[in-house]
Write a protein that holds these residues in place. Structure first.
Motif, mmCIF file in Angstrom:
data_model
loop_
_atom_site.group_PDB
_atom_site.id
_atom_site.type_symbol
_atom_site.label_atom_id
_atom_site.label_comp_id
_atom_site.label_asym_id
_atom_site.label_seq_id
_atom_site.Cartn_x
_atom_site.Cartn_y
_atom_site.Cartn_z
ATOM 1 N N VAL A 35 0.861 -1.189 0.000
ATOM 2 C CA VAL A 35 0.000 0.000 0.000
ATOM 3 C C VAL A 35 0.894 1.234 0.000
ATOM 4 C CG1 VAL A 35 -1.698 1.313 1.320
ATOM 5 C CG2 VAL A 35 -1.830 -1.178 1.302
ATOM 6 N N ASP A 36 0.910 1.955 -1.097
ATOM 7 C CA ASP A 36 1.814 3.119 -1.197
ATOM 8 C C ASP A 36 1.216 4.160 -2.126
ATOM 9 O OD1 ASP A 36 4.751 1.652 -0.561
ATOM 10 O OD2 ASP A 36 3.284 0.380 -1.546
ATOM 11 N N ARG A 37 1.590 5.420 -1.913
ATOM 12 C CA ARG A 37 1.371 6.385 -2.989
ATOM 13 C C ARG A 37 2.268 5.962 -4.139
ATOM 14 N NH1 ARG A 37 3.659 10.748 -2.657
ATOM 15 N NH2 ARG A 37 4.833 10.320 -0.773
ATOM 16 N N VAL A 96 -1.781 -1.757 -3.944
ATOM 17 C CA VAL A 96 -2.637 -0.585 -4.065
ATOM 18 C C VAL A 96 -1.721 0.633 -4.101
ATOM 19 C CG1 VAL A 96 -4.537 0.716 -3.070
ATOM 20 C CG2 VAL A 96 -4.401 -1.748 -2.688
ATOM 21 N N ALA A 97 -1.782 1.379 -5.198
ATOM 22 C CA ALA A 97 -0.852 2.507 -5.367
ATOM 23 C C ALA A 97 -1.533 3.650 -6.110
ATOM 24 C CB ALA A 97 0.400 2.054 -6.121
ATOM 25 N N PRO A 98 -2.330 4.457 -5.404
ATOM 26 C CA PRO A 98 -3.030 5.543 -6.090
ATOM 27 C C PRO A 98 -2.045 6.566 -6.641
ATOM 28 C CG PRO A 98 -3.340 5.699 -3.715
ATOM 29 C CD PRO A 98 -2.606 4.429 -3.969
ATOM 30 N N ALA A 127 -7.822 5.180 -5.555
ATOM 31 C CA ALA A 127 -7.774 5.273 -4.091
ATOM 32 C C ALA A 127 -8.682 4.201 -3.493
ATOM 33 C CB ALA A 127 -8.227 6.649 -3.642
ATOM 34 N N VAL A 128 -8.264 3.648 -2.377
ATOM 35 C CA VAL A 128 -9.087 2.686 -1.644
ATOM 36 C C VAL A 128 -9.316 3.279 -0.260
ATOM 37 C CG1 VAL A 128 -9.134 0.369 -0.637
ATOM 38 C CG2 VAL A 128 -8.179 0.709 -2.923
ATOM 39 N N ALA A 129 -10.546 3.203 0.236
ATOM 40 C CA ALA A 129 -10.874 3.825 1.530
ATOM 41 C C ALA A 129 -10.008 3.221 2.641
ATOM 42 C CB ALA A 129 -12.347 3.630 1.842
ATOM 43 N N ARG A 130 -9.643 4.078 3.598
ATOM 44 C CA ARG A 130 -8.754 3.671 4.678
ATOM 45 C C ARG A 130 -9.277 2.466 5.476
ATOM 46 N NH1 ARG A 130 -4.476 5.879 7.124
ATOM 47 N NH2 ARG A 130 -4.389 5.711 9.380
ATOM 48 N N PRO A 131 -10.542 2.432 5.872
ATOM 49 C CA PRO A 131 -11.030 1.264 6.618
ATOM 50 C C PRO A 131 -10.905 -0.024 5.802
ATOM 51 C CG PRO A 131 -12.614 3.069 6.761
ATOM 52 C CD PRO A 131 -11.600 3.482 5.751
ATOM 53 N N ASN A 186 7.685 5.647 7.213
ATOM 54 C CA ASN A 186 6.761 4.719 6.560
ATOM 55 C C ASN A 186 5.724 4.231 7.561
ATOM 56 O OD1 ASN A 186 5.426 2.316 5.348
ATOM 57 N ND2 ASN A 186 6.618 3.077 3.623
ATOM 58 N N LEU A 187 4.587 4.896 7.505
ATOM 59 C CA LEU A 187 3.501 4.587 8.438
ATOM 60 C C LEU A 187 2.778 3.312 8.053
ATOM 61 C CD1 LEU A 187 2.103 8.158 9.064
ATOM 62 C CD2 LEU A 187 3.598 6.785 10.515
ATOM 63 N N VAL A 188 2.829 2.950 6.760
ATOM 64 C CA VAL A 188 2.157 1.724 6.334
ATOM 65 C C VAL A 188 2.736 0.522 7.083
ATOM 66 C CG1 VAL A 188 1.747 0.171 4.385
ATOM 67 C CG2 VAL A 188 1.485 2.635 4.084
ATOM 68 N N ALA A 189 4.049 0.522 7.325
ATOM 69 C CA ALA A 189 4.670 -0.595 8.052
ATOM 70 C C ALA A 189 4.040 -0.742 9.432
ATOM 71 C CB ALA A 189 6.178 -0.356 8.184
HETATM 72 P P1 ADP Z 1 4.000 8.850 2.559
HETATM 73 O O1 ADP Z 1 3.749 9.868 3.633
HETATM 74 O O2 ADP Z 1 5.298 9.008 1.836
HETATM 75 O O3 ADP Z 1 2.863 8.697 1.600
HETATM 76 P P2 ADP Z 1 3.630 6.862 4.700
HETATM 77 O O4 ADP Z 1 3.645 5.374 4.597
HETATM 78 O O5 ADP Z 1 4.425 7.389 5.834
HETATM 79 O O6 ADP Z 1 4.121 7.433 3.290
HETATM 80 O O7 ADP Z 1 2.144 7.374 4.918
HETATM 81 C C1 ADP Z 1 1.162 7.091 3.985
HETATM 82 C C2 ADP Z 1 -0.216 7.175 4.624
HETATM 83 O O8 ADP Z 1 -1.175 7.216 3.569
HETATM 84 C C3 ADP Z 1 -0.554 5.956 5.474
HETATM 85 O O9 ADP Z 1 -1.369 6.329 6.551
HETATM 86 C C4 ADP Z 1 -1.313 5.063 4.498
HETATM 87 O O10 ADP Z 1 -2.268 4.215 5.095
HETATM 88 C C5 ADP Z 1 -1.974 6.059 3.591
HETATM 89 N N1 ADP Z 1 -2.012 5.473 2.242
HETATM 90 C C6 ADP Z 1 -0.977 5.061 1.507
HETATM 91 N N2 ADP Z 1 -1.379 4.514 0.355
HETATM 92 C C7 ADP Z 1 -2.707 4.579 0.372
HETATM 93 C C8 ADP Z 1 -3.717 4.154 -0.521
HETATM 94 N N3 ADP Z 1 -3.415 3.479 -1.617
HETATM 95 N N4 ADP Z 1 -4.993 4.429 -0.202
HETATM 96 C C9 ADP Z 1 -5.296 5.045 0.969
HETATM 97 N N5 ADP Z 1 -4.381 5.434 1.868
HETATM 98 C C10 ADP Z 1 -3.112 5.205 1.571
#
Ligand code: ADP
Length: 455
Positions: A252-254, A287-289, A330-334, A356-359
Motif C-alpha cells: 500500500v503506497d502512494r 494498491v498505489a493511487p 484510491a481505496v478507503a482507509r477502513p 513509513n507509516l504503512v509498516a
Molecule cells: P507517505 O507519507 O510518503 O505517503 P507513509 O507510509 O508514511 O508514506 O504514509 C502514507 C499514509 O497514507 C498511510 O497512513 C497510508 O495508510 C496512507 N495510504 C498510503 N497509500 C494509500 C492508498 N493506496 N490508499 C489510501 N491510503 C493510503
C-alpha cells in the motif's frame, strides 16, 4: 497552557476534518484535543495570486487560517523546489532532482509570504510548530519580522548525508535558516546525525545541538479496531472469497519513485520464478493511487509499472490465478485496514522513507491469533524500530524474493513472536507519544537530544 500553532504546507478544510483528515491531523489529534490550537498553511487551492490574508475558521477550540497559493507560487514553490528538488534530494536521489533558479526564488517568496501572513495572528506566548521540507525557511522569516515565540520544526522525510545534501543548490541557505529554530525533530538518529554533520560543517554548531530524533507513530488502537471491524464488510469479504484459500501479500503506497515499486514487482516475479512451489499459492495485491501525476517522473514510473505488472502476469498467470493485482485508484482507509489484516505478508520496500507509516499500520492491523509477516526495507525509518520484520535491501529484487519465500514458509510460532515484538513498539510509541515528546523538548522540559532518546 500556551496556544499551539501548527504550521504545515497543507491544511485540510476544517469542514472535512473527519472525512479526509491528513496524516498530520491524525498524529496531532491528541495534542489538539487538550489545548488551544491554530492550524496555519496552504488551503490546497490555487488563485491568480497568493493571498496575503488567510481565511479564518474555528471548530471547537481549534482555529484554522488557510491561504490560497498563486499559480506561479504553486508551480515554483510547490511543484518546483519542494517536489522536484527537495523531495528527491532528501530521499538521496540527486539524479532525479530538477533545479531551476525560479523555483528557489518562489520557495523563498512563499516561505516569506507565509511568515508575513502568520505574524499578525500570533500571541506572545504561542508555541509554533512548523512541519516538513516545504517550510524550511519560515522560522527565519518569522524571526526577521520580530517574532520571539518558541519555534519547533519537524522533518517528516529523511535527511541524507552532507555530501548528498550539498548537491542541492542553496543548501547552505536552507541550513542557515535552522539557526532560527529552537528544537529540530527528525525521524531517526541517522537522520539527526546527517543533519548535525551538515550543520556543523557549514558553521551552524549551535543549531546542530538542537537536533533530536523523534520517530513518529500511529494511533495503534484506532487502526487495530478499524481493521477488525472490517473483517465482515463487503469489500473485505469479496477479496477473501476471491483468493480461494491462497495467501495474500499486500503493498500500500502512494505511486512514488521513492517507494521501490519496480524492484518490489520484480522481487515478486523472482519469488515465482526462483521458488516455483509458491506459484498458484500466493496473490500479491498492490494498491498505489496516483500522486503528483502532473510531474514527468511520476508519469514515467506509472508506465514502467503498467508494463512490468503486465509482463509478470502474462508469463506466470494460470486461467484461474493471476499473481499480481494492481490498483491505482484510491481505496478507503477502513477497507485497506481490513485488507492488511487478511494479508499473510505486508511488503513495504521503499528505497528511502522518513518513517513509513504503512509498516506500522500493517503491524497494528494484524490478528493477534494469526499475525502476518512484515517484509520491510532496511532504508525505511521504521526499520530502526521494527526489528521483528524481515529486513531487506529494497534495491535488490532477489533479496526481496528470498524474504518472501521465508515469509511464506514461516511457522506460526515464529510469526507470532516477531509480530508481538513489533506490536509492542507500535502500541507504545503512538502518534500521541511522539507529539508529547517533541513538545516537551520544544517547550523546555528536557534538552532536545535527551528527549529524543528517552523513548
Ligand atoms: P507517505 O507519507 O510518503 O505517503 P507513509 O507510509 O508514511 O508514506 O504514509 C502514507 C499514509 O497514507 C498511510 O497512513 C497510508 O495508510 C496512507 N495510504 C498510503 N497509500 C494509500 C492508498 N493506496 N490508499 C489510501 N491510503 C493510503
Amino acid at each position: 497552557m500556551s496556544r499551539l500553532v501548527i504550521v504545515a504546507n497543507r491544511v485540510p478544510d476544517p469542514k472535512e476534518q473527519g472525512a479526509v483528515a491528513g496524516g498530520l491531523a491524525v498524529a496531532l489529534k491528541d495534542a489538539l484535543a487538550k489545548r488551544d490550537a491554530m492550524w496555519f498553511g496552504w488551503s490546497g487551492k490555487t488563485a491568480p495570486e497568493t493571498a496575503t490574508t488567510p481565511v479564518e475558521a474555528r471548530v471547537g477550540q481549534t482555529a484554522y487560517a488557510r491561504l490560497d497559493l498563486g499559480q506561479d507560487d504553486y508551480r515554483h514553490y510547490y511543484q518546483g523546489f519542494s517536489n522536484a528538488a527537495l523531495w528527491p534530494v532528501l530521499h538521496y536521489r540527486l539524479g532525479v532532482a530538477r533545479f531551476d533558479r525560479l523555483d528557489w526564488i518562489g520557495y523563498q517568496r512563499v516561505n516569506a509570504a507565509f511568515a508575513a501572513a502568520l505574524a499578525p495572528l500570533l500571541r506572545p506566548d504561542d508555541t509554533i510548530w512548523i512541519h516538513d521540507f516545504h517550510l524550511f525557511l519560515m522560522a527565519k522569516e518569522l524571526r526577521a519580522l520580530g517574532c520571539k515565540q518558541r519555534i519547533g520544526f519537524f522533518l517528516h522525510v529523511p535527511f541524507p548525508p552532507r555530501a548528498v545534501f550539498t548537491g542541492l543548490p542553496h543548501a547552505h541557505d536552507v541550513l542557515a535558516a535552522m539557526d532560527a529554530i529552537d528544537a529540530i525533530g527528525m525521524q531517526t538518529e541517522d537522520d539527526a546525525e546527517n543533519l548535525r554533520g551538515a550543520l556543523i560543517s557549514h558553521g551552524h554548531a549551535g543549531a546542530a545541538m538542537r537536533v533530536g530524533a523523534f520517530p513518529i507513530g500511529i494511533d495503534a488502537t484506532g487502526f487495530a479496531n478499524l481493521a477488525s471491524r472490517q473483517a465482515t464488510q463487503k469489500e473485505v469479504t469479496r477479496l477473501r472469497d476471491s483468493l480461494a484459500g491462497r495467501s495474500l501479500a499486500i503493498g500500500v503506497d502512494r505511486l512514488d519513485y521513492t517507494k521501490g515499486l519496480p524492484q518490489r514487482i520484480a522481487g515478486f516475479g523472482a519469488l515465482l520464478s526462483r521458488f516455483p512451489k509458491h506459484r498458484g499459492k500466493i496473490t500479491f495485491l498492490q494498491v498505489a493511487p496516483v500522486s503528483r501525476g502532473d510531474v514527468a517522473q511520476y508519469r514515467a514510473l506509472r508506465r514502467e509499472l503498467d508494463e512490468s505488472v503486465g509482463r509478470i502476469n502474462g508469463q506466470m498467470a494460470e486461467p484461474d490465478w493471476a499473481p499480481i493485482r494492481y490498483i491505482t485508484r484510491a481505496v478507503a482507509r477502513p477497507t485497506l485496514a481490513g485488507f492488511m489484516r487478511m494479508a499473510r505478508i505486508g511488503i513495504v520496500t521503499p528505497l528511502r522513507d522518513g518513517m513509513n507509516l504503512v509498516a506500522k499500520e500493517f503491524v497494528a492491523a494484524q490478528d493477534a491469533d494469526d499475525p502476518g509477516v512484515l517484509v520491510l526495507s532496511r532504508f525505511a525509518g521504521a526499520a530502526q524500530e521494527m526489528e521483528g520484520a524481515l529486513l531487506v535491501n529494497p534495491l535488490d529484487p532477489d533479496d526481496i524474493a528470498e524474504a518472501l519465500d521465508v515469509a511464506m514458509d514461516m511457522p506460526a510460532d515464529e510469526r507470532l513472536d516477531r509480530w508481538a515484538r513489533m506490536a509492542a513498539i507500535v502500541r507504545a510509541n503512538t502518534a500521541a507519544v511522539w507529539c508529547r515528546r517533541f513538545l516537551a523538548a520544544l517547550e523546555g522540559v528536557e534538552d532536545v537530544a535527551e528527549a529524543g532518546r528517552a523513548g
